[in-house]
Design a protein around this motif. Structure first.
Motif, PDB file in Angstrom:
ATOM      1  N   UNK A 154       0.799  -1.235   0.000  1.00  0.00           N
ATOM      2  CA  UNK A 154       0.000   0.000   0.000  1.00  0.00           C
ATOM      3  C   UNK A 154       0.827   1.278   0.000  1.00  0.00           C
ATOM      4  N   UNK A 155       1.684   1.476   0.984  1.00  0.00           N
ATOM      5  CA  UNK A 155       2.408   2.735   1.138  1.00  0.00           C
ATOM      6  C   UNK A 155       3.657   2.746   0.266  1.00  0.00           C
ATOM      7  N   UNK A 156       3.893   3.850  -0.442  1.00  0.00           N
ATOM      8  CA  UNK A 156       5.108   4.012  -1.237  1.00  0.00           C
ATOM      9  C   UNK A 156       6.267   4.354  -0.315  1.00  0.00           C
ATOM     10  N   UNK A 157       7.352   3.563  -0.416  1.00  0.00           N
ATOM     11  CA  UNK A 157       8.513   3.749   0.445  1.00  0.00           C
ATOM     12  C   UNK A 157       9.726   4.174  -0.368  1.00  0.00           C
ATOM     13  N   UNK A 158      10.701   4.748   0.317  1.00  0.00           N
ATOM     14  CA  UNK A 158      11.976   5.051  -0.327  1.00  0.00           C
ATOM     15  C   UNK A 158      12.785   3.760  -0.431  1.00  0.00           C
ATOM     16  N   UNK A 159      13.818   3.792  -1.247  1.00  0.00           N
ATOM     17  CA  UNK A 159      14.694   2.626  -1.384  1.00  0.00           C
ATOM     18  C   UNK A 159      15.332   2.275  -0.046  1.00  0.00           C
ATOM     19  N   UNK A 160      15.716   3.293   0.716  1.00  0.00           N
ATOM     20  CA  UNK A 160      16.308   3.048   2.036  1.00  0.00           C
ATOM     21  C   UNK A 160      15.319   2.340   2.943  1.00  0.00           C
ATOM     22  N   UNK A 161      14.060   2.743   2.910  1.00  0.00           N
ATOM     23  CA  UNK A 161      13.037   2.118   3.757  1.00  0.00           C
ATOM     24  C   UNK A 161      12.773   0.666   3.351  1.00  0.00           C
ATOM     25  N   UNK A 162      12.746   0.404   2.038  1.00  0.00           N
ATOM     26  CA  UNK A 162      12.555  -0.972   1.571  1.00  0.00           C
ATOM     27  C   UNK A 162      13.735  -1.835   2.004  1.00  0.00           C
ATOM     28  N   UNK A 163      14.953  -1.295   1.888  1.00  0.00           N
ATOM     29  CA  UNK A 163      16.146  -2.026   2.309  1.00  0.00           C
ATOM     30  C   UNK A 163      16.094  -2.333   3.800  1.00  0.00           C
ATOM     31  N   UNK A 185       0.703  -4.802  -8.291  1.00  0.00           N
ATOM     32  CA  UNK A 185      -0.186  -4.737  -7.137  1.00  0.00           C
ATOM     33  C   UNK A 185       0.461  -4.163  -5.880  1.00  0.00           C
ATOM     34  N   UNK A 186       1.765  -4.016  -5.883  1.00  0.00           N
ATOM     35  CA  UNK A 186       2.466  -3.474  -4.720  1.00  0.00           C
ATOM     36  C   UNK A 186       3.147  -2.182  -5.153  1.00  0.00           C
ATOM     37  N   UNK A 187       3.106  -1.184  -4.306  1.00  0.00           N
ATOM     38  CA  UNK A 187       3.574   0.148  -4.662  1.00  0.00           C
ATOM     39  C   UNK A 187       5.084   0.312  -4.541  1.00  0.00           C
ATOM     40  N   UNK A 188       5.796  -0.785  -4.323  1.00  0.00           N
ATOM     41  CA  UNK A 188       7.247  -0.728  -4.148  1.00  0.00           C
ATOM     42  C   UNK A 188       7.931  -1.787  -5.003  1.00  0.00           C
ATOM     43  N   UNK A 189       8.011  -1.559  -6.330  1.00  0.00           N
ATOM     44  CA  UNK A 189       8.619  -2.568  -7.203  1.00  0.00           C
ATOM     45  C   UNK A 189      10.091  -2.771  -6.887  1.00  0.00           C
ATOM     46  N   UNK A 190      10.527  -4.004  -7.070  1.00  0.00           N
ATOM     47  CA  UNK A 190      11.923  -4.358  -6.817  1.00  0.00           C
ATOM     48  C   UNK A 190      12.669  -4.381  -8.147  1.00  0.00           C
ATOM     49  N   UNK A 191      13.226  -3.243  -8.534  1.00  0.00           N
ATOM     50  CA  UNK A 191      13.982  -3.167  -9.771  1.00  0.00           C
ATOM     51  C   UNK A 191      15.405  -3.680  -9.550  1.00  0.00           C
ATOM     52  N   UNK A 192      16.080  -3.988 -10.658  1.00  0.00           N
ATOM     53  CA  UNK A 192      17.390  -4.657 -10.596  1.00  0.00           C
ATOM     54  C   UNK A 192      18.401  -3.965  -9.678  1.00  0.00           C
ATOM     55  N   UNK A 194      17.991  -2.190  -6.987  1.00  0.00           N
ATOM     56  CA  UNK A 194      17.629  -2.423  -5.591  1.00  0.00           C
ATOM     57  C   UNK A 194      17.829  -3.897  -5.225  1.00  0.00           C
ATOM     58  N   UNK A 195      17.448  -4.795  -6.128  1.00  0.00           N
ATOM     59  CA  UNK A 195      17.644  -6.220  -5.859  1.00  0.00           C
ATOM     60  C   UNK A 195      19.126  -6.510  -5.648  1.00  0.00           C
ATOM     61  N   UNK A 196      19.983  -5.898  -6.456  1.00  0.00           N
ATOM     62  CA  UNK A 196      21.433  -6.099  -6.296  1.00  0.00           C
ATOM     63  C   UNK A 196      21.901  -5.642  -4.921  1.00  0.00           C
ATOM     64  N   UNK A 197      21.360  -4.529  -4.442  1.00  0.00           N
ATOM     65  CA  UNK A 197      21.730  -4.047  -3.105  1.00  0.00           C
ATOM     66  C   UNK A 197      21.234  -5.011  -2.031  1.00  0.00           C
ATOM     67  N   UNK A 198      20.044  -5.543  -2.220  1.00  0.00           N
ATOM     68  CA  UNK A 198      19.466  -6.448  -1.217  1.00  0.00           C
ATOM     69  C   UNK A 198      20.217  -7.769  -1.154  1.00  0.00           C
TER      70      UNK A 198
END
Length: 199
Positions: A154-163, A185-192, A194-198
């Motif tokens: 639901x809520x849009x987050x920053x990359x730092x918040x998702x991490x 369906x989720x407001x925080x897509x995991x693009x490449x 960000x996935x690399x950082x995770x």
């Protein structure tokens, strides 16, 4: 993130195709480099790209109660069909229509019915990080081998918040994580990137 070495990505597919196929389907993060990276991740974490994990539908009786007998049949069907793992209480399993207690029970049933033949992954999706952590711990208690985790809903987050969200779930939940990307369906897509950082 050192604590997140057990993370592997999952790209949701509208067709609810097996996870390994869905991960390599066209998506906002699809590229030859990403495909090679996914194959390497599958080989390293799950034993090879041949593996499929099937999201399970959730059945209910007329009175709204979980259809435990029917759910066991679904678990049995996908295992006998050759899937290398099952995903309990995910989007296809309508987690959003279940209480936390029901989701825990679904984890229990899936693990019990699988009887160690294939690993079971739970899906602890929720809005609050604390709820995702609690459901991850419940999945661990049930005997799930890992969890497939959507970013916060639901809520849009920053990359730092998702991490930070994934860091907490990984550190506090007690199970390996499969990243679950559902950008439609989720407001925080995991693009490449960000996935690399995770990873």
């Amino acid at each position: 993130i050192q604590q997140m070495r057990n993370v592997v990505p999952y790209q949701a597919a509208e067709s609810a195709a097996p996870a390994a196929e869905a991960m390599l389907s066209p998506s906002p993060i699809h590229s030859p480099e990403f495909e090679a990276w996914v194959r390497d991740a599958l080989r390293h974490y799950w034993g090879g790209p041949k593996l499929t994990r099937s999201p399970l539908v959730q059945l209910r009786l007329v009175d709204g109660a979980l259809d435990e007998a029917g759910y066991r049949k679904v678990v049995e069907f996908v295992i006998k069909a050759g899937c290398h793992g099952v995903i309990a209480a995910g989007s296809t399993g309508e987690f959003f229509l279940m209480s936390d207690d029901e989701r825990g029970r679904v984890f229990d049933i899936a693990v019990d019915q699988a009887r160690g033949r294939v690993p079971v992954l739970g899906c602890p999706a929720a809005i609050r990080t604390e709820d995702v952590v609690a459901l991850t711990r419940r999945a661990a208690k049930a005997g799930c081998k890992g969890v497939m985790v959507l970013p916060p809903l639901y809520i849009k987050l920053t990359e730092r918040e998702v991490t930070e969200f994934y860091r907490r779930v990984s550190g506090e939940g007690g199970l390996p994580i499969m990243l679950y990307n559902s950008p439609r369906y989720v407001n925080n897509p995991l693009y490449a990137p960000l996935v690399s950082k995770l990873m």
